[in-house]
Design a protein around this motif. Sequence first.
Motif, PDB file in Angstrom:
ATOM      1  N   LEU A 121      17.579 -74.197  -7.393  1.00 34.90           N
ATOM      2  CA  LEU A 121      17.295 -72.954  -6.871  1.00 34.90           C
ATOM      3  C   LEU A 121      18.583 -72.962  -6.003  1.00 34.90           C
ATOM      4  O   LEU A 121      19.137 -71.921  -5.184  1.00 34.90           O
ATOM      5  CB  LEU A 121      16.210 -72.536  -5.332  1.00 34.90           C
ATOM      6  N   GLU A 122      19.094 -73.921  -5.495  1.00 36.68           N
ATOM      7  CA  GLU A 122      20.678 -73.727  -4.947  1.00 36.68           C
ATOM      8  C   GLU A 122      21.931 -73.791  -5.426  1.00 36.68           C
ATOM      9  O   GLU A 122      23.119 -73.713  -4.974  1.00 36.68           O
ATOM     10  CB  GLU A 122      20.892 -75.573  -4.015  1.00 36.68           C
ATOM     11  N   ASP A 127      23.712 -64.619  -2.650  1.00 34.63           N
ATOM     12  CA  ASP A 127      23.601 -63.105  -2.302  1.00 34.63           C
ATOM     13  C   ASP A 127      22.329 -62.483  -3.366  1.00 34.63           C
ATOM     14  O   ASP A 127      22.022 -61.556  -3.527  1.00 34.63           O
ATOM     15  CB  ASP A 127      24.696 -61.954  -2.015  1.00 34.63           C
ATOM     16  N   ALA A 128      22.028 -63.591  -4.213  1.00 37.93           N
ATOM     17  CA  ALA A 128      21.223 -63.652  -5.265  1.00 37.93           C
ATOM     18  C   ALA A 128      19.755 -63.213  -5.174  1.00 37.93           C
ATOM     19  O   ALA A 128      18.914 -63.609  -3.836  1.00 37.93           O
ATOM     20  CB  ALA A 128      20.450 -65.046  -6.000  1.00 37.93           C
ATOM     21  N   HIS A 129      19.350 -62.341  -5.731  1.00 36.81           N
ATOM     22  CA  HIS A 129      18.114 -61.306  -5.462  1.00 36.81           C
ATOM     23  C   HIS A 129      16.711 -62.606  -5.041  1.00 36.81           C
ATOM     24  O   HIS A 129      16.769 -63.026  -6.267  1.00 36.81           O
ATOM     25  CB  HIS A 129      18.322 -60.472  -6.340  1.00 36.81           C
ATOM     26  N   ALA A 175      13.503 -68.686  -2.401  1.00 35.01           N
ATOM     27  CA  ALA A 175      14.394 -68.127  -2.400  1.00 35.01           C
ATOM     28  C   ALA A 175      14.716 -67.477  -1.225  1.00 35.01           C
ATOM     29  O   ALA A 175      15.619 -67.475  -1.326  1.00 35.01           O
ATOM     30  CB  ALA A 175      13.874 -67.332  -3.436  1.00 35.01           C
ATOM     31  N   HIS A 176      13.766 -67.225  -0.325  1.00 31.58           N
ATOM     32  CA  HIS A 176      14.399 -66.187   0.699  1.00 31.58           C
ATOM     33  C   HIS A 176      15.215 -67.212   1.655  1.00 31.58           C
ATOM     34  O   HIS A 176      15.873 -66.800   2.105  1.00 31.58           O
ATOM     35  CB  HIS A 176      12.648 -65.844   1.746  1.00 31.58           C
ATOM     36  N   ARG A 177      14.155 -68.624   1.590  1.00 26.80           N
ATOM     37  CA  ARG A 177      15.184 -69.216   2.742  1.00 26.80           C
ATOM     38  C   ARG A 177      16.761 -69.774   2.321  1.00 26.80           C
ATOM     39  O   ARG A 177      17.731 -69.365   2.760  1.00 26.80           O
ATOM     40  CB  ARG A 177      14.864 -70.884   3.019  1.00 26.80           C
ATOM     41  N   PHE A 178      17.132 -69.505   1.070  1.00 25.47           N
ATOM     42  CA  PHE A 178      18.185 -69.776   0.717  1.00 25.47           C
ATOM     43  C   PHE A 178      19.400 -68.669   0.909  1.00 25.47           C
ATOM     44  O   PHE A 178      20.033 -68.571   0.891  1.00 25.47           O
ATOM     45  CB  PHE A 178      17.592 -69.792  -1.372  1.00 25.47           C
ATOM     46  N   SER A 179      18.264 -67.576   0.574  1.00 23.17           N
ATOM     47  CA  SER A 179      18.905 -66.101   0.548  1.00 23.17           C
ATOM     48  C   SER A 179      19.346 -65.808   2.286  1.00 23.17           C
ATOM     49  O   SER A 179      20.428 -64.767   2.218  1.00 23.17           O
ATOM     50  CB  SER A 179      17.578 -64.699  -0.186  1.00 23.17           C
ATOM     51  N   GLY A 181      20.364 -68.239   3.889  1.00 24.17           N
ATOM     52  CA  GLY A 181      21.167 -69.317   4.722  1.00 24.17           C
ATOM     53  C   GLY A 181      20.480 -70.801   5.203  1.00 24.17           C
ATOM     54  O   GLY A 181      20.892 -71.453   6.676  1.00 24.17           O
ATOM     55  N   MET A 182      18.636 -70.386   5.288  1.00 17.92           N
ATOM     56  CA  MET A 182      18.159 -71.459   6.238  1.00 17.92           C
ATOM     57  C   MET A 182      17.621 -72.492   5.500  1.00 17.92           C
ATOM     58  O   MET A 182      17.060 -72.464   4.307  1.00 17.92           O
ATOM     59  CB  MET A 182      16.683 -70.494   6.832  1.00 17.92           C
ATOM     60  N   PRO A 183      17.253 -73.858   6.047  1.00 15.12           N
ATOM     61  CA  PRO A 183      16.579 -74.474   5.623  1.00 15.12           C
ATOM     62  C   PRO A 183      14.898 -74.048   4.776  1.00 15.12           C
ATOM     63  O   PRO A 183      14.929 -74.231   5.774  1.00 15.12           O
ATOM     64  CB  PRO A 183      17.186 -76.037   6.638  1.00 15.12           C
TER      65      PRO A 183
END
Length: 424
Positions: A121-122, A127-129, A175-179, A181-183
């Motif tokens: 995921l990382e 800005d991946a959907h 997926a949301h946290r990555f998009s 920038g949250m851990p």
Amino acid sequence: MPAESITITDNRTGDSFEIPIVNGGVASDQWRKALPDVMFHDPGFMATSACESAVTFLDGDAGILRYRGYPIEQLAEKSTYLEVAYLLLHGDLPTPEQYAGWVTDITYHTFIHENVRKRFLEGFHYDAHPMGMLVSAVAALSTFYSDAKDIHDPASRDKQIVRLIAKMPTLAAAAHRFSVGMPFVYPDNSLEFAANFLSMMWKVAEPRFAANPALAHALDVLFILHADHEQNCSTTAMRTVGSAHADPYSATAAAAAALYGPRHGGANEAVIRMLTEIGSLDNVSAFIESVKSGKGSRLQGFGHRVYKSYDPRARIIKQVADEVFEVTGRNPLLDIALKLEEAALSDDYFISRRLYPNVDFYSGLIYQAMGFPVEMFPVLFAIPRTAGWLSHWAELLEDDAKIARPRQLYVGAAERDYVPISDR
Ligand code: ACO
């Protein structure tokens, strides 16, 4: 002569054939025996039943939806998403012992392999959907569980089903946290299904995230409403890929990819974009006119292939919206939505085409009021629909269904000789 049958006369030869009607359908093998050179031409499967199914009953004219015989209204009011998932998969409501065992199983499979998060995921673009990430991550899970290929082993099937239902919220929140920038937040297995998902979405520095119970309940009801919908586009994708005996992660990824499309699971995202674009009550009439002229976009969240009187889920969702807005405050786009609905329901264009609000007309407004970004809307749909997809997948394997392989009517060039490039 059977009481229920149709008779077809081939006017080329004058031959007549009688085909029995069974469960409201005529079997294609009987047709093919009688008329091997004539295909049914049915793009979009308007009148083609591709399977027998005991999962969900839907009567589009009467606005009825039942899971395993239970009306959606009763399930939304009295059940939980996990109980409904059990019902869809097993055919009956669980006993207290079965329910406790099922909830424990799901709860203890919520964690994902560290490599799925850290390396996979990382690795996405910043800005991946999140729906694109989810589709890929679900497909990637098949490489982590090689036992998933044992699709003919019922114990292995059950294990993958539990894993998929349990891990979808974790993947979705990751997926949301990555998009943003949250851990990443690990699952908190002391929480219930929806509350655990909200914790993985929103937890920041607090030791334990306590979701507002009204919002967790509203989300659980939305999960129930979205859990299954018989042979829709994504379930058809699930069955088609499943019929080739692909593993359930690959088949679920295919189903999720179908759900990503704006005509299907992307519709609630499209509704919010449409309402934002309309921007004010004063612009509603002009927007309706542009829809009717065919020059503008469609009225998103309106119309359904099957429901032609109303979508029973849309009614329930309107009540859920009131409960949510009591906690979050009213979504400012709601007034535009209400005016659009009123205008469309009194306009002959929509009445004559039997276009009514579908489940997605209001679901986006609720998700937005709860703080979900629009990109997460199809993801929120995929989480509960996983139970429906897997119910159909298990049913198809139990029925030993044939591989899905439609035919075509060829309309291309007749045979012609290859022309060397120098002569073209
Ligand atoms: N706005 C305006 N006109 C519409 C709409 C709409 N939302 N939906 C259908 N129509 C019109 C079509 O233009 C067509 O008119 P015509 O006969 O003059 O050509 C007629 O109604 C029939 O439409 P079809 O596209 O043939 O209907 P179909 O059953 O194939 O489509 C669909 C169903 C895809 C849902 C369609 O209604 C649509 O695009 N709706 C908007 C998107 C949406 O809300 N999708 C969510 C569906 S629910 C779900 O997946 C959870």
